[in-house]
Design a protein around this motif. Sequence first.
Motif, mmCIF file in Angstrom:
data_model
loop_
_atom_site.group_PDB
_atom_site.id
_atom_site.type_symbol
_atom_site.label_atom_id
_atom_site.label_comp_id
_atom_site.label_asym_id
_atom_site.label_seq_id
_atom_site.Cartn_x
_atom_site.Cartn_y
_atom_site.Cartn_z
ATOM 1 N N GLU A 82 0.815 -0.990 -0.047
ATOM 2 C CA GLU A 82 0.034 0.032 -0.059
ATOM 3 C C GLU A 82 0.757 1.436 -0.352
ATOM 4 O O GLU A 82 0.550 2.335 -0.561
ATOM 5 C CB GLU A 82 -0.848 -0.200 1.021
ATOM 6 N N ARG A 88 2.513 1.612 -7.067
ATOM 7 C CA ARG A 88 2.010 2.498 -7.405
ATOM 8 C C ARG A 88 1.735 2.712 -8.929
ATOM 9 O O ARG A 88 1.706 3.820 -9.854
ATOM 10 C CB ARG A 88 1.979 4.233 -6.448
ATOM 11 N N PRO A 92 -0.500 0.576 -10.496
ATOM 12 C CA PRO A 92 -1.474 1.246 -10.212
ATOM 13 C C PRO A 92 -3.129 0.274 -9.640
ATOM 14 O O PRO A 92 -3.531 0.375 -8.436
ATOM 15 C CB PRO A 92 -2.197 2.307 -11.139
ATOM 16 N N LEU A 93 -3.124 -0.895 -10.374
ATOM 17 C CA LEU A 93 -4.116 -1.993 -9.653
ATOM 18 C C LEU A 93 -3.996 -2.288 -8.541
ATOM 19 O O LEU A 93 -4.944 -2.023 -7.986
ATOM 20 C CB LEU A 93 -4.687 -2.770 -10.983
ATOM 21 N N GLU A 96 -4.923 0.131 -6.068
ATOM 22 C CA GLU A 96 -5.981 0.548 -5.458
ATOM 23 C C GLU A 96 -6.799 -0.293 -4.809
ATOM 24 O O GLU A 96 -7.418 0.010 -4.055
ATOM 25 C CB GLU A 96 -6.598 0.752 -7.112
ATOM 26 N N ALA A 182 -8.895 0.830 -12.181
ATOM 27 C CA ALA A 182 -9.794 0.701 -10.988
ATOM 28 C C ALA A 182 -10.644 -0.073 -10.301
ATOM 29 O O ALA A 182 -10.846 -1.258 -11.085
ATOM 30 C CB ALA A 182 -10.734 1.931 -11.400
ATOM 31 N N ARG A 184 -13.723 -1.159 -7.839
ATOM 32 C CA ARG A 184 -14.841 -1.052 -6.738
ATOM 33 C C ARG A 184 -15.750 -2.369 -6.242
ATOM 34 O O ARG A 184 -15.670 -3.700 -7.109
ATOM 35 C CB ARG A 184 -15.877 0.052 -8.145
ATOM 36 N N ALA A 280 -16.364 1.297 -12.405
ATOM 37 C CA ALA A 280 -14.744 0.795 -12.590
ATOM 38 C C ALA A 280 -14.125 1.988 -13.365
ATOM 39 O O ALA A 280 -13.356 1.868 -13.684
ATOM 40 C CB ALA A 280 -13.859 -0.585 -11.968
ATOM 41 N N ALA A 284 -11.555 4.431 -14.842
ATOM 42 C CA ALA A 284 -10.783 3.697 -15.368
ATOM 43 C C ALA A 284 -10.457 4.651 -16.522
ATOM 44 O O ALA A 284 -9.223 4.925 -17.026
ATOM 45 C CB ALA A 284 -10.810 2.455 -15.632
ATOM 46 N N GLU A 287 -9.087 8.172 -16.195
ATOM 47 C CA GLU A 287 -7.965 7.555 -16.129
ATOM 48 C C GLU A 287 -7.530 8.364 -16.945
ATOM 49 O O GLU A 287 -6.020 8.581 -17.302
ATOM 50 C CB GLU A 287 -7.242 7.045 -14.805
#
Lengths: 291, 156
Positions: A82, A88, A92-93, A96, A182, A184, A280, A284, A287
């Motif tokens: 994290e 990151r 990135p997923l 997230e 992303a 969700r 999501a 995504a 972004e």
Amino acid sequence: MKPSRFDYHRPTSPAEAAEVLAELGDTARVLAGGQSLLPMLNLRLAYFDHLVDVGRIEELRRIEQREGALWLGAAAVDAAVERSELVRDAVPLLAEASPLVGHFQIRNRGTVGGSIAHADPAAEYPAVALALDAEMVALSVRGERTIPAASFFTGHWSTALEPDELLVGVSFPRWAGRCGFAVREMARRHGDFAVAGAAVGVQLDDASRVQRAAVALFGMGATPRRAGPAEAALVGAGTGELDLAEVGRLAVDGMDDVPADLHGSSGYRRRVGAVMVERALGAAIEEASRG
Amino acid sequence: MGEVEISLSVNGHARTDAVEPRLTLADYLRERCQLTGTHLGCEHGVCGACTVLVDGAAVRSCLVLAVQADGAEVTTIEGIAAPDGTLSPVQAAFRECHGLQCGFCTPGFVVSATALLRDNPDPTDDELRVGLAGNLCRCTGYQGILAAVRRAAEAG
């Protein structure tokens, strides 16, 4: 004392752990952070004669760039994932997903490898691994082998790992270009396992058409599931012409055996899953469009 | 194999004990160290009452085996106040803001909030709520607890 009796082993290297597992076979279970295993032992849902603690093996805690991929040692704790700038930036997923895993006290001990090896169908990391076509690396005295995510998750809490195999790490491919990612999920309370959720990635070309799409759902079956028809509908489409609610419905359309429990019927879960995919993807694509 | 010898520090005191591998850190603290401030609610990682610091990190002591804490520095609720008994800012704020009623969940909340504010001294309301979501209270309704942690943050 709540768990049943077991012997405790603390090997100091992956090779030594593999030897211990070869000797003990299916009477042993690997212990990393213990945040999935200990509840099961405390509730006596599971019992083993031997626990093999790999949590302190430094080699298994590494988070590093390896060629075109991010390598997460199987015992890297969630909190380190994290906080990692490398994670990151490279995948990135994963970054997230991390804050959605349990609570911070759980993430201080829980590991990504442990979550993936435990293979709870409602967990976030297995869905991320499946979405990104990650590769699991398993070690036994017979040698090392690589298992693609698509064939790793074989059922509820079941994986392709043999009883004498140790998950040593997971390799997450790095996406390049205009990408967005992303996760969700809908959970009754923050930190609970999700009723249903989606982990997605999209890559756009210069004309803002979807070049690549990955959609994985969790909480929707015995394993995390890829939504092939939704991915096919996305690829080639311009971001302006997409009906994401329709893509969400496509994602869950062909899914049978969606579980029902006191948190919701199969039909409800399917509707939640569709909405999570829609949200999501919206995040995504937004972004990726900025990139 | 039987018992395993562990050496660790508990609230600054070094200890060595032989323990069964299946002994959780929570049971070790309560029964072997007689530190019964660490409460056990659910014993499977949901309620947070048993939260302690292991090498500074807030963890659920019901989901850690005592053998896994070998070599670690453990801080329990008994180690949060100053040695002379002066309450920590979080403890004082809980008293001032009615952050407890029956007190069963309080040790877990205080330890979690202590770690939370150390890592994020000026949390937003949302960060506070998410940060405390891993601890359950069955009597205060949480508003007093949130007010207490907010006051502790302000007292900084």
